[in-house]
Scaffold this motif. Structure first.
Motif, mmCIF file in Angstrom:
data_model
loop_
_atom_site.group_PDB
_atom_site.id
_atom_site.type_symbol
_atom_site.label_atom_id
_atom_site.label_comp_id
_atom_site.label_asym_id
_atom_site.label_seq_id
_atom_site.Cartn_x
_atom_site.Cartn_y
_atom_site.Cartn_z
ATOM 1 N N GLY A 26 36.627 36.769 40.221
ATOM 2 C CA GLY A 26 36.977 36.997 41.618
ATOM 3 C C GLY A 26 36.160 36.203 42.615
ATOM 4 O O GLY A 26 36.510 36.158 43.784
ATOM 5 N N THR A 27 35.092 35.577 42.170
ATOM 6 C CA THR A 27 34.250 34.874 43.131
ATOM 7 C C THR A 27 34.257 33.370 42.940
ATOM 8 O O THR A 27 33.758 32.640 43.782
ATOM 9 N N LEU A 28 34.840 32.890 41.844
ATOM 10 C CA LEU A 28 34.832 31.461 41.584
ATOM 11 C C LEU A 28 35.643 30.703 42.627
ATOM 12 O O LEU A 28 36.820 30.978 42.831
ATOM 13 N N ASN A 29 35.010 29.788 43.306
ATOM 14 C CA ASN A 29 35.687 28.873 44.211
ATOM 15 C C ASN A 29 36.455 29.588 45.314
ATOM 16 O O ASN A 29 37.479 29.125 45.776
ATOM 17 N N LYS A 30 36.012 30.781 45.706
ATOM 18 C CA LYS A 30 36.673 31.538 46.744
ATOM 19 C C LYS A 30 35.706 31.755 47.899
ATOM 20 O O LYS A 30 34.688 32.419 47.763
ATOM 21 N N THR A 31 36.020 31.190 49.038
ATOM 22 C CA THR A 31 35.134 31.315 50.187
ATOM 23 C C THR A 31 35.693 32.241 51.250
ATOM 24 O O THR A 31 34.974 32.709 52.111
ATOM 25 N N SER A 32 37.006 32.522 51.198
ATOM 26 C CA SER A 32 37.613 33.397 52.197
ATOM 27 C C SER A 32 37.222 34.842 51.919
ATOM 28 O O SER A 32 36.798 35.189 50.821
ATOM 29 N N GLN A 33 37.411 35.687 52.924
ATOM 30 C CA GLN A 33 36.969 37.060 52.805
ATOM 31 C C GLN A 33 38.116 38.062 52.732
ATOM 32 O O GLN A 33 37.877 39.255 52.804
ATOM 33 N N THR A 34 39.372 37.617 52.628
ATOM 34 C CA THR A 34 40.457 38.581 52.516
ATOM 35 C C THR A 34 40.388 39.268 51.160
ATOM 36 O O THR A 34 39.979 38.656 50.167
ATOM 37 N N PRO A 35 40.778 40.550 51.081
ATOM 38 C CA PRO A 35 40.628 41.302 49.827
ATOM 39 C C PRO A 35 41.301 40.660 48.631
ATOM 40 O O PRO A 35 40.729 40.626 47.542
#
Length: 362
Positions: A26-35
């Motif tokens: 869930g955290t790989l390469n994800k910078t946005s904060q939407t659920p």
């Protein structure tokens, strides 16, 4: 066999491992904060089409979708035709993935999901909505496995060599050949899908399978009587194998009403959670990602694809609120407003399917 009781007993011991794996995904390469961008999102059965534009695919990815099982070909075929169209379907999806390699990744294991997350792509698993492509030759399972298939429905709507579909009024349960097919699928680590099966076939498979099974796309018969829906008894039976019940987004499976009825969809998810348990429910949309309009051109497309299944009184099949690439966000927000915890939503939206695929597919 992984039973529901064994799964529950093992959940505490395995919770840290599962939480760590889904957290990493869930955290790989994800910078946005939407659920839905932070969570791991897996559609148990949905559509990816070659007509999707780059901007549409980018929006699907931006909405949070990480993995999806796609239907290879028309499931309404039998014998040699079924074999041929399934091979053609594999070639077609291989080509779609090759031509859109910046967006898609062909998935044959859970490790491919991890790689897709790292590369900000969608992992595509191959699924057939029937077993007619193998005829009565179990060795063909090995062939299709080698070509990338990882999920196989036992039946579509009607009787085949293995069992009976939901439209049969006097159909069998699991046949002698069906028992052999289940054993072969188990030994090959190909996930068994019970969508479209009649209730007897579904119950028989859940009883004899030595691996967890799932229903990738269905709704609750207890809430709305439809031949494609599943009884509480069989939802529990699937859960008892360690499997997952995927709730689909086909509005006519849940209501005849067409406007302001999204709450009905949430009620079917909630009913499945109540019956099968929160560790055994997922989402299998069975839907297109395009923003659809019932134009003459689209209706013609539907008639070509659906054939005798087309019933103009039921269209549109979708909930208008879920019509488009950002539907998972809408579902997450709606379930959250109905009081469901983030932990529950993470399981339903992807963690349960991730566990199932790890247990069976590897």
């Amino acid at each position: 066999m992984i039973t529901r009781r064994n799964f529950t007993l093992g959940l505490t011991a395995g919770a840290a491992t599962l939480a760590a794996s889904t957290s990493a995904l869930g955290t790989l390469n994800k910078t946005s904060q939407t659920p839905t961008q932070k969570a791991f999102i897996f559609d148990a059965m949905g559509e990816i089409r070659d007509v999707y534009t780059d901007s549409l695919i980018s929006e699907i990815i931006d909405s949070g979708l990480n993995a999806i099982a796609v239907t290879l070909c028309d499931p309404k075929t039998y014998e040699q035709e079924a074999f041929d169209v399934t091979l053609a379907g594999i070639h077609e999806y291989d080509t779609i993935i090759k031509n859109n390699s910046q967006f898609y990744l062909k998935a044959t294991s859970v490790k491919d999901i991890e790689r897709a997350r790292t590369e900000n792509k969608i992992a595509l698993f191959y699924l057939t909505q029937n077993s007619t492509h193998i005829g009565r030759d179990l060795d063909k399972i090995d062939l299709f496995y080698s070509l990338g298939q990882r999920v196989c429905q036992i039946t579509y709507n009607y009787q085949n060599w293995a069992g009976s579909g939901c439209k049969e009024k006097n159909g069998s349960g699991l046949t002698k050949f069906g028992h052999e097919l289940v054993e072969k699928l188990n030994s090959t680590n190909m996930l068994i899908d019970l969508s479209h099966a009649n209730m007897r076939t579904m119950a028989d498979v859940a009883k004899v399978s030595k691996q967890p099974v799932h229903i990738s796309h269905t709704c609750a018969m207890a809430l709305f009587e439809n031949e494609r829906n599943t009884t509480d008894e069989n939802m529990k039976a699937v859960a008892d194998t360690g499997g997952v019940v995927g709730i689909c987004q086909m509005r006519p499976f849940m209501t005849h009403e067409k406007k302001d009825v999204l709450h009905v969809y949430f009620e079917h998810i909630e009913h499945a959670i109540k019956v099968a348990g929160v560790e055994h429910v997922g989402i299998g949309s069975d839907r297109d990602h395009r923003r659809l309009n019932m134009t003459p051109e689209y209706i013609a497309e539907l008639k070509r694809e659906e054939g005798a299944n087309f019933n103009d009184k039921e269209w549109p099949l979708y909930f208008e609120e879920l019509n488009g690439p950002r539907r998972m966000e809408v579902i997450w927000d709606g379930m959250k407003k109905r009081g469901h915890s983030t932990s529950t939503l993470e399981k339903v939206f992807g963690a349960n399917l991730l566990r199932l695929y790890r247990d069976v597919v590897g």
